[in-house]
Structure formats: C-alpha cells, structure tokens
Write a protein that holds these residues in place. Structure first.
Motif, PDB file in Angstrom:
ATOM      1  N   ALA A 110      27.016  44.352  36.729  1.00  8.82           N
ATOM      2  CA  ALA A 110      28.318  44.402  35.878  1.00  8.82           C
ATOM      3  C   ALA A 110      29.491  44.149  37.001  1.00  8.82           C
ATOM      4  O   ALA A 110      30.340  43.193  36.448  1.00  8.82           O
ATOM      5  N   TYR A 111      29.511  44.640  38.131  1.00  7.70           N
ATOM      6  CA  TYR A 111      30.440  44.481  38.823  1.00  7.70           C
ATOM      7  C   TYR A 111      30.416  42.914  39.654  1.00  7.70           C
ATOM      8  O   TYR A 111      31.490  42.170  39.874  1.00  7.70           O
ATOM      9  N   THR A 112      29.330  42.663  39.900  1.00  4.53           N
ATOM     10  CA  THR A 112      28.973  41.035  40.092  1.00  4.53           C
ATOM     11  C   THR A 112      29.685  40.014  39.366  1.00  4.53           C
ATOM     12  O   THR A 112      30.145  39.268  39.501  1.00  4.53           O
ATOM     13  N   ALA A 113      29.411  40.309  38.005  1.00  6.51           N
ATOM     14  CA  ALA A 113      29.843  39.525  36.764  1.00  6.51           C
ATOM     15  C   ALA A 113      31.436  39.404  37.042  1.00  6.51           C
ATOM     16  O   ALA A 113      32.258  38.516  36.815  1.00  6.51           O
ATOM     17  N   GLN A 114      32.092  40.668  36.984  1.00  2.19           N
ATOM     18  CA  GLN A 114      33.424  40.745  37.015  1.00  2.19           C
ATOM     19  C   GLN A 114      33.804  40.128  38.519  1.00  2.19           C
ATOM     20  O   GLN A 114      34.945  39.292  38.138  1.00  2.19           O
ATOM     21  N   LEU A 115      33.306  40.287  39.583  1.00  2.00           N
ATOM     22  CA  LEU A 115      34.013  39.433  40.664  1.00  2.00           C
ATOM     23  C   LEU A 115      33.809  37.962  40.731  1.00  2.00           C
ATOM     24  O   LEU A 115      34.689  37.320  41.091  1.00  2.00           O
ATOM     25  N   GLU A 117      34.100  36.425  37.994  1.00  2.00           N
ATOM     26  CA  GLU A 117      35.501  35.884  37.259  1.00  2.00           C
ATOM     27  C   GLU A 117      36.461  35.866  37.945  1.00  2.00           C
ATOM     28  O   GLU A 117      37.385  35.274  37.997  1.00  2.00           O
ATOM     29  N   ARG A 118      36.785  37.116  38.919  1.00  2.00           N
ATOM     30  CA  ARG A 118      38.009  37.428  39.579  1.00  2.00           C
ATOM     31  C   ARG A 118      38.067  36.080  40.817  1.00  2.00           C
ATOM     32  O   ARG A 118      39.205  35.728  40.803  1.00  2.00           O
ATOM     33  N   CYS A 171      40.383  43.359  46.256  1.00  2.00           N
ATOM     34  CA  CYS A 171      38.964  43.962  46.373  1.00  2.00           C
ATOM     35  C   CYS A 171      38.849  44.836  47.688  1.00  2.00           C
ATOM     36  O   CYS A 171      38.164  45.868  47.622  1.00  2.00           O
TER      37      CYS A 171
END
Length: 293
Positions: A110-115, A117-118, A171
């Motif tokens: 989930a954090y990978t997907a967020q990163l 996008e960011r 980050c």
C-alpha cells in the motif's frame, strides 16, 4: 543501552597502496538523519559499501543494529540507494519494485502505491525507457517501501527535479519520525541543512568533523566593508569570499571571531554586516582548516 543503528569503529579500507578509508569511527542512532559530506573521492561511497557488506574492511568493524555488516541479519535491516542507479533494463518499473521487495524480503504494498503516486512515476514503462531521474525514483520508492530500520542513501536525489526533491525530503522526514535511521551522503548542502541533525565531514578518507548542525551555526558569519588596499584579504583565516567595491572590498568571513578580528584590526573597516552563514560556507571553512598542513 539502545543498540546503535550503525556503529563504525576504527574502519580502514586499503586498495593496494591507496587508503580509501582511514580509521573512521562513526555512530548513527535510530530516528536520526546524519549528513555525510565530502568532495569526490573522499571515501563516502566506500564507507557506505563497507556498511552494506559489499566490501570487506582492511581493519576495523561495522555493525548494523548489533549485527556484523554483510550478515543476513544486517542485510534484512538495511535499504540502499546509489547515486547512479543501474537496474534490470528489460523490466518495467512495477516489475522492478516487485523484485526489489522480494529481494529485501519485506515491503509495504500500500505504501509502495502511495509512493508511486507521490513521485509521479509511470510504473508501466520499462527501465530502459526511464530517464536518470525516473530510475532514481524507482530506487527511492523501493527503499522507502521496505520501511527498513537503516537507510543508506548515496547521492539519492541525483537527476531529480526540484518538485521531486521536495517529495524526497518529505519521505525522509516521515522515515525519521517513524524512528528509521538515515545516513545521507549528498553534495546538495541545502538538502543536508534541511534534513540532518548532525553532519560528518570526511576528507581523504579521514573524518575531520562530526558536529550538530545547530553547533555549526555558532560559527560567526560576518561581512566587512574595507576601504583602501584590498590585497591579501583572501589570505586571512576564515575569509570565504572577497567582492571588489569601488573604493575597496567586501569581505565575507565564517569562523571563530578572534582570528579575523585581529587580522582586520589594521584595515580601514567602514561597515560590518551581520548575516547567517549557510551550511556550504561552514563546510568550506571547516574543509579549508582541515587542509592546512
């Protein structure tokens, strides 16, 4: 006693007759961002590779959270980003991130997907089609997504544009708040200034300063307007810049005040301008002092 995130003791690395790292001792604590500064060839990258276990030290020790560098236990707790990323050209960005997560053994999807996008990364492209900046994004996303307890970052923002550099800083701040320890090697002193609580400065393989950024700020930064003969001003201890004026010069000084006040006592000083020294000026003043034989 809390175990140090990175504990380097009396580290030496020789390549034949060349000494790349010369009796370096350094500590990195959990929740700390430590800046690692020095010119090219100073020994920064070699030190990081020794910490990863990619190189064997000639003498001395390195421990990662109490485990010998290069051991399976140490590798499981470390994530690394190089300044010139070279990954599998035939894989897509998404495939590369999946492989990096598998190699590390732990990653937050989930954090990978967020990163992704960011950092505004298109993960469908193959690595060979990415620019240098986008390759750095893949490596950074892969490293941050592991939430590794120790992050070793060697010129990690090389090729990033200013907007993405801001995301990187965010980050790093979030990682620090989570208690992760970060060793940041960078030529961008503004980056170090904003992110780091301490800096370690290395020259010719030897550490010559390890200090709090707040402590470095105590080094006085002053500008003097001097009329008349400007010859020799650049040779005064602590002088970092001399700017010519119609009737003399403006002298910028960083360092302990006593030495340059005494040297300028015989000059015709017409104005004094107080100013805050940048980390770059402070680093250069320390570097110049360490270079005096």
């Amino acid at each position: 006693m809390t175990t140090l995130a990175l504990d380097i003791k009396d580290l030496v690395k020789d390549y034949g007759s060349t000494r790349a790292v010369d009796h370096v001792s350094l500590e990195l604590r959990a929740g700390e961002v430590l800046g690692f500064l020095g010119p090219n060839g100073a020994g920064k990258s070699t030190t990081l590779r020794l910490a990863l276990g990619l190189l064997r030290p000639t003498s001395g020790t390195i421990a990662v959270l109490g485990h010998p560098a290069g051991s399976d236990e140490a590798r499981a707790k470390v994530a690394y980003v190089a300044g010139d990323v070279s990954l599998w050209p035939q894989l897509t960005g998404a495939d590369t991130l999946t492989l990096l997560a598998a190699l590390h053994g732990d990653s937050d999807a989930a954090y990978t997907a967020q990163l992704i996008e960011r950092f505004e990364l298109d993960p469908r492209k193959r690595m060979r089609a990415y620019s240098k900046g986008n390759r750095q994004k893949v490596a950074l996303i892969g490293a941050f997504a592991t939430r590794a307890e120790v992050l070793l970052l060697d010129e990690p923002t090389s090729g990033l544009d200013p907007l993405m550099d801001r995301v990187f800083r965010e980050c790093v701040g979030e990682a620090r708040e989570r208690g992760q320890a970060i060793l940041l090697s960078s030529h961008m002193l503004s980056e170090v200034e904003h992110l780091c609580s301490r800096v370690a400065m290395i020259r010719s393989g030897q550490l010559f300063t390890v200090a709090d950024v707040a402590q470095l700020r105590t080094r006085v930064g002053v500008e003097f307007d001097v009329t008349g003969d400007a010859d020799g001003l650049d040779a005064i201890e602590g002088v970092t810049h001399v700017e010519s004026l119609p009737d003399g010069a403006r002298v910028r000084v960083v360092g302990p005040p006593g030495a340059f006040f005494a040297a300028l006592a015989t000059r015709n000083v017409t104005a004094v301008h107080g100013r805050e020294s940048s980390l770059e000026e402070i680093f250069l003043s320390f570097y110049d002092e360490s270079n005096v034989s």
